[in-house]
Design an enzyme around this catalytic site. Structure first.
Site, PDB file in Angstrom:
ATOM      1  N   ASP B  36       0.824  -1.209   0.000  1.00  0.00           N
ATOM      2  CA  ASP B  36       0.000   0.000   0.000  1.00  0.00           C
ATOM      3  C   ASP B  36       0.861   1.263   0.000  1.00  0.00           C
ATOM      4  OD1 ASP B  36      -2.146  -1.650  -0.056  1.00  0.00           O
ATOM      5  OD2 ASP B  36      -3.054  -0.986   1.808  1.00  0.00           O
ATOM      6  N   ASP B 287     -10.535  37.217 -34.425  1.00  0.00           N
ATOM      7  CA  ASP B 287      -9.972  35.921 -34.788  1.00  0.00           C
ATOM      8  C   ASP B 287     -10.629  34.788 -33.995  1.00  0.00           C
ATOM      9  OD1 ASP B 287      -8.344  37.151 -32.575  1.00  0.00           O
ATOM     10  OD2 ASP B 287      -7.596  35.083 -32.529  1.00  0.00           O
ATOM     11  N   GLY B 422      -4.468  29.973 -35.854  1.00  0.00           N
ATOM     12  CA  GLY B 422      -4.521  31.286 -36.479  1.00  0.00           C
ATOM     13  C   GLY B 422      -5.320  31.208 -37.750  1.00  0.00           C
ATOM     14  N   LEU B 423      -4.724  31.648 -38.828  1.00  0.00           N
ATOM     15  CA  LEU B 423      -5.433  31.634 -40.093  1.00  0.00           C
ATOM     16  C   LEU B 423      -5.338  30.297 -40.801  1.00  0.00           C
ATOM     17  CD1 LEU B 423      -4.467  35.147 -41.398  1.00  0.00           C
ATOM     18  CD2 LEU B 423      -6.609  34.417 -40.361  1.00  0.00           C
TER      19      LEU B 423
END
Lengths: 475, 593
Positions: B36, B287, B422-423
């Protein structure tokens, strides 16, 4: 499962240890070794895993087996914490968690277990062997998994073999779980029908003496029928050993545990038994009861250990040391070359080994003899005198040899000793690092292929890395 | 009996360990067998604690069972007391000891020790980790603060003139999901708005601190799973009201501050000025438009799942398509919240059921635990971790709270980054016919073609942007993971399980552990498909079959390196045919790393 408690084994080992005749081990003087050292035996808190943890490598070794722990949420949590289960979609082990209602009556628990097994086998048709693994709670409530296994084995329509063993913490320490697992497989092994003399058949198991008295050289017996290598080795190590034994004309060679759980190796009076791991003690006894004769040898860690291990086995086939040395010239050279790289980092450094897997004594022997390290304390969870005799003969009597654990007192001794390197479990490593010591996780020594010539350098590197790292860091 | 492969919560005594380990001056004696002690490594490895948890295990063995295990308990309590000199001791048992009924708490009480002994009885076969933590905290507070309770009918004394309002912060534990940082954040926020912190517990509190909890005017409950029971008792006993809003997200933090104002009698308006988070503006930034309506599946502990659902809808503009929790104690709240958004809550601790639900809901992103992260990876979905059970990665070196103003910033970053390129997404949408952007193409910052993708090519939900679903499970919590990001196939898997986890992946035949340990670093470059799959060395070199087979036994994430080294060695040595010996000669030549 009637695995004796460590205590009982310990007593028996102590008795046979006393009865052991003096052993002459080549390459070392008869005096000044660790065989006669008193053993510091302690009882207290043990900072070790229980035997369930063996499943982590056993289920990988035998990929057609499933390990079903019959236990508690603690068992399941232990397994996922120790094994990092989350990365697997469906690992080949699981826990049947005992619930309050199962504790009410035994009949219920058995019915419940049958249901779990039926569901499991239904879902995993690829399983050839199912191990029911006992835990602390299942042992305490006396749920007889041996009986359950026989019942399920009989009822299994699909021909799945069902075996039972205990990995409970009240009976097994860490690697002893592999030992009890292997014991459960021994009765299932086919008979090795190879030639054997009556002498062989009736001979008692090889005594605890060194390899001197285990050799059959003095009795012109029929050649052994097979070599059985006992204890999980990585496949890559097995293959290397297979090649070397084949070159020497030693064989056929079988391994236990096998890669395929349905293909168990044979055993009989003409079988020679070679221990690859230091924790397979009860399995060795069980195989000796089936007639196999144990070859006494150091364990195959380091170049020297590997050579002595192979030499001991080869002798049974009438192949002498020179022939072994000639056949292993290449690998030995490579092993030595690989060790040389790390010698500078390890030589003269002191090391303290906490008890973990039973690999501590062979490891200390390798680090001392081949890397020039100075072992201070060598702790082992359990000392099997007879099996460790060849190792102790190669260790100096300046070490402190301890068995069992009282972790607080052992930590006191460790802080007192201030070793250059500590080998310990994951629960102790960071606290010791924070206290200024350098540590190596013991568990890596079990999960990593380290045996044999080609891995000797890996073993040394594993120990050297923490020292290199602590020298490197300037933060 | 229930078959369990993996569990969200540990046993209740591990919850109690989280309380003892969080505090200072407490020692927990646990009547438990050997093994344990595994629980220690949760703290020393996952949380990287520099001290052992203050826990002594009695470590009884089978041979002790017929004899006097009670004596072992007494000895363990006595020696732990003498060695560690705690200010208070918890005494309890794990699942196995519960069966042998030694009553360790009662035994400890007979020893006449000079510190408070707090017995813990946690039913291991019924309850789990959070319950154990909650009970341990409650019993400690009751035992230590209880003696200072006013008479039941005594009126609550008014706050003295000129003294600032004072609160306790309740719920932070060891091994908690970002508890360390949350508490720092909320402590700072409360101090800024003019509230004094009386005691923050259990994390970093001492038994003496618990004894003076009654001196606060009210309680701030950050983690109801841990502190609800205690807070209710404090409310009854010391007339301390409590907060009920967990300040995760901007809206919830605002509500939380309103509650604090009400409970402290401070002016609520100036308080809101301290709620200075970038999340609102970032979320309104153009965005972020493409985040609109992203389908998210949320699963975790109830507190974090509920908070995530609110943030997802109100602050990110996501659509929540699944909501659930694994802790039944708080299931009612989750059911209610799910119903409000037209969903049926998923209350389960079976991860396979969660996997099925996720598959069925076909989300674009999963907010879950480490298990959902793995599920998401299998399904080819993005995931961010928002809840315990914890993992070594949930203890980042940097400050990274979930709560308060900074917590909201962290949520924005870690939830949006996995979705965001992002883009890039627009480009993918626009030029999807370009062979470079085939349907299986994933954003460049996620790992590329995964070998195991072939078997489950159809798992991505259809109808979304082609680049939207990477097979890469992606690092959790928005952590940038260059290694896992560019590696091949399962190379990411070992790297996901550092610390104790990784050892399991390095099974005997699988890997030299040194390599496994380095997997996070080396996985990417060395497992690059090109390096391994080519199998076409220079024309003058030839791999013999047995050497090729031997090479395959080397773990995939170092195999490429082994191949290159061997070929380099062979070339240097003027060897044209590579056999097994050449392979190992090269290994010896270059060393093991």
């Amino acid at each position: 499962m009637s695995a004796p408690t460590s205590g009982a084994v310990s007593d028996r080992a102590a008795v046979s240890g006393c009865a052991a005749p003096p052993v002459q081990v080549s390459g070392n003087g008869a005096t000044g070794d660790a065989r006669s050292l008193p053993v510091l035996k302690e009882r207290g808190q043990r900072e070790v895993f229980c035997g369930l943890t063996g499943i982590i490598w056993l289920h990988r070794k035998m990929q057609d087996a499933f390990f079903l722990i019959v236990g508690s949420r603690t068992c399941a949590h232990l397994m996922q914490s120790a094994a990092g289960v989350m990365i697997f979609a469906e690992p080949r082990f699981g826990t049947a968690i005992i619930e309050e209602k199962d504790l009410a009556g035994m009949a219920d628990a058995n019915d419940e277990l049958d249901k779990v097994v039926a569901r499991l086998l239904d879902r995993r048709p690829d399983i050839r062997t199912l191990f029911l693994v006992g835990s602390c709670p299942s042992e305490v409530i006396k749920l007889d998994l041996g009986v359950a296994a026989r019942r399920l084995d009989r009822e299994s329509a699909t021909g799945v073999r069902v075996l039972a063993y205990s990995g409970s913490g009240i009976e097994t320490t860490f690697t002893e779980g592999e030992d009890t697992c292997l014991v459960s497989m021994v009765p299932e092994m086919p008979v090795d029908r190879g030639q054997a003399t009556d002498d062989d058949a009736s001979a008692p198991a090889t005594g605890p003496g060194g390899r001197g008295d285990s050799s059959s050289a003095d009795e012109p017996a029929a050649p052994p029928s097979s070599l059985l290598v006992l204890g999980t080795l990585a496949d890559v190590v097995e293959d290397q050993m297979r090649r070397i034994f084949a070159d020497l004309g030693v064989g056929p060679v079988h391994f236990l545990p096998p890669r395929n759980s349905a293909e168990l190796p044979p055993v009989g009076p003409a079988t020679r038994l070679l221990l690859a791991q230091p924790w397979v003690n009860e399995a060795a006894h069980a195989l000796e009861k089936r007639g196999a004769r144990r070859i006494s040898a150091p364990f195959p860690l380091g170049v020297e250990g590997t050579t002595e291990w192979i030499v001991a086995a080869a002798r049974e086939w009438g192949v002498d040391r020179d022939a072994v040395l000639a056949a292993t010239e290449g690998p030995r050279r490579r092993g030595t070359q690989a060790l040389e790289r790390y010698r500078e980092q390890l030589e003269g450094r002191t090391i303290f080994l906490f008890p973990d897997s039973q690999i501590e004594i062979p490891l200390a022997r390798f680090l001392h003899r081949e890397m020039g390290m100075i072992p201070l304390e060598v702790g082992t969870p359990f000392l099997h005198r007879a099996h460790m005799e060849p190792e102790l003969a190669l260790l100096p009597d300046t070490i402190r040899l301890s068995e069992g654990q009282d972790v607080d007192r052992q930590l006191d001794r460790c802080m007192e000793d201030q070793p250059d390197l500590v080998v310990c479990g994951l629960g102790l490593a960071n606290p010791l690092e924070a206290a200024g010591l350098t540590t190596k996780w013991a568990i890596e020594l079990v999960f990593t292929p380290l045996q044999g010539y080609e891995q000797a350098g890996d073993l040394a590197e594993l120990l050297a890395r923490p020292l290199v790292r602590s020298a490197l860091l300037e933060v | 009996m229930e078959l369990t492969i993996w569990t969200y919560e540990g046993p209740p005594h591990v919850g109690a360990m989280r309380i003892a380990t969080a505090m200072k001056g407490v020692h927990y004696v646990l009547h438990a067998p050997q093994g344990d002690t595994y629980a220690d490594l949760l703290f020393t490895m996952i949380e990287r604690r520099d001290h052992r948890p203050p826990v002594t295990y009695t470590t009884f063995q089978a041979q002790d069972l017929g004899g006097d295990t009670a004596e072992i308990v007494k000895e363990a309590v006595r020696s732990a007391h003498d060695r560690f000199r705690p200010q208070a001791m918890l005494v309890g048992e794990s699942c196995t000891a519960e069966l042998i009924q030694d009553n360790p708490g009662g035994l400890a009480a007979t020893l006449g020790l000079d510190v408070p002994i707090v017995p813990l009885e946690l039913p291991s076969y019924q309850r789990k980790e959070n319950f154990g933590a909650s009970e341990a905290f409650y019993h400690l507070v009751r035992a230590l603060a209880g003696p200072h309770a006013p008479a039941p009918d005594a009126p609550k004394p008014a706050r003295p003139e000129g003294r600032r309002p004072r609160c306790n912060i309740l719920g932070g534990t060891a091994l908690g999901f970002r508890h360390r940082d949350d508490i720092r954040e909320i402590r700072g926020l409360l101090e800024q708005v003019g509230v004094e912190i009386n005691v923050s517990a259990p994390l970093d509190a001492t038994p003496a601190d618990l004894a003076r909890m009654g001196e606060a005017d009210f309680n701030v409950v950050l983690y109801p799973e841990i502190a609800d029971t205690t807070a209710r008792w404090l409310e009854r006993t010391f007339h301390q009201p409590r907060t009920t809003t967990v300040p995760i997200g901007v809206g919830a933090t605002r509500d939380f501050l309103r509650e604090v104002a009400e409970l402290s009698g401070l002016d609520p308006e100036p308080m809101q000025a301290h709620l200075d988070s970038r999340l609102p503006w970032y979320s309104r930034s153009v965005d972020s438009n493409y985040l609109t309506g992203k389908r998210v599946f949320i699963f975790g502990d109830a507190t974090h799942a509920l908070a995530a659902a609110r943030v997802a809808r109100e602050e990110m503009g996501f659509e929540v398509v699944g909501l659930g929790c694994y802790n039944r104690e708080f299931a009612r709240d989750v059911r209610k919240a799910a119903k409000e958004i037209g969903l049926k809550a998923l209350i389960t601790d079976d991860y396979l059921e969660v996997e099925d639900a996720i598959r069925e809901a076909a989300p674009e992103m999963v907010l879950g635990t480490q298990m959902e992260r793995h599920i998401a990876k299998r399904l080819g979905l993005f995931c961010t971790v928002i809840s315990a059970p914890v993992h070594v990665e949930d203890f980042p070196a940097r400050y990274s709270p979930q709560m308060g103003p900074e917590g909201a910033n962290v949520l924005f970053d870690t939830w949006v980054h996995p979705l965001m390129m992002g883009l890039e997404e627009h480009l993918l949408g626009m030029f999807q016919d370009d062979f470079e952007f085939g349907n299986d193409t994933t954003p460049s910052h996620l790992r590329a073609q995964s070998p195991d993708r072939t078997g489950q090519a159809a798992t991505g939900p259809g109808g979304h942007g082609p680049g939207g679903h990477g097979p890469g499970g992606n690092g959790q919590a928005g952590t940038s993971r260059p290694g896992a990001g560019q590696g091949a196939g399962q190379a990411a898997a070992p790297s996901l399980e550092p610390a104790p986890g990784h050892v399991g992946t390095a099974a005997p035949e699988a890997a030299p552990a040194p390599a496994a340990a380095q997997a996070p670093v080396h996985a990417g470059p060395e497992a690059a498909p090109a390096g391994e799959a080519s199998g076409e060395p220079s024309p003058s070199l030839r791999w013999l079959d047995d050497a090729e087979r031997e090479l395959k036994k080397i773990p995939f994430f170092v195999r490429g390196k082994a191949r290159r080294n061997t070929e380099r060695f062979a070339t240097e040595q003027g060897i044209h045919e590579i056999d097994v010996d050449t392979l190992y000669d090269a290994k010896a030549h270059f060393g093991s790393r």
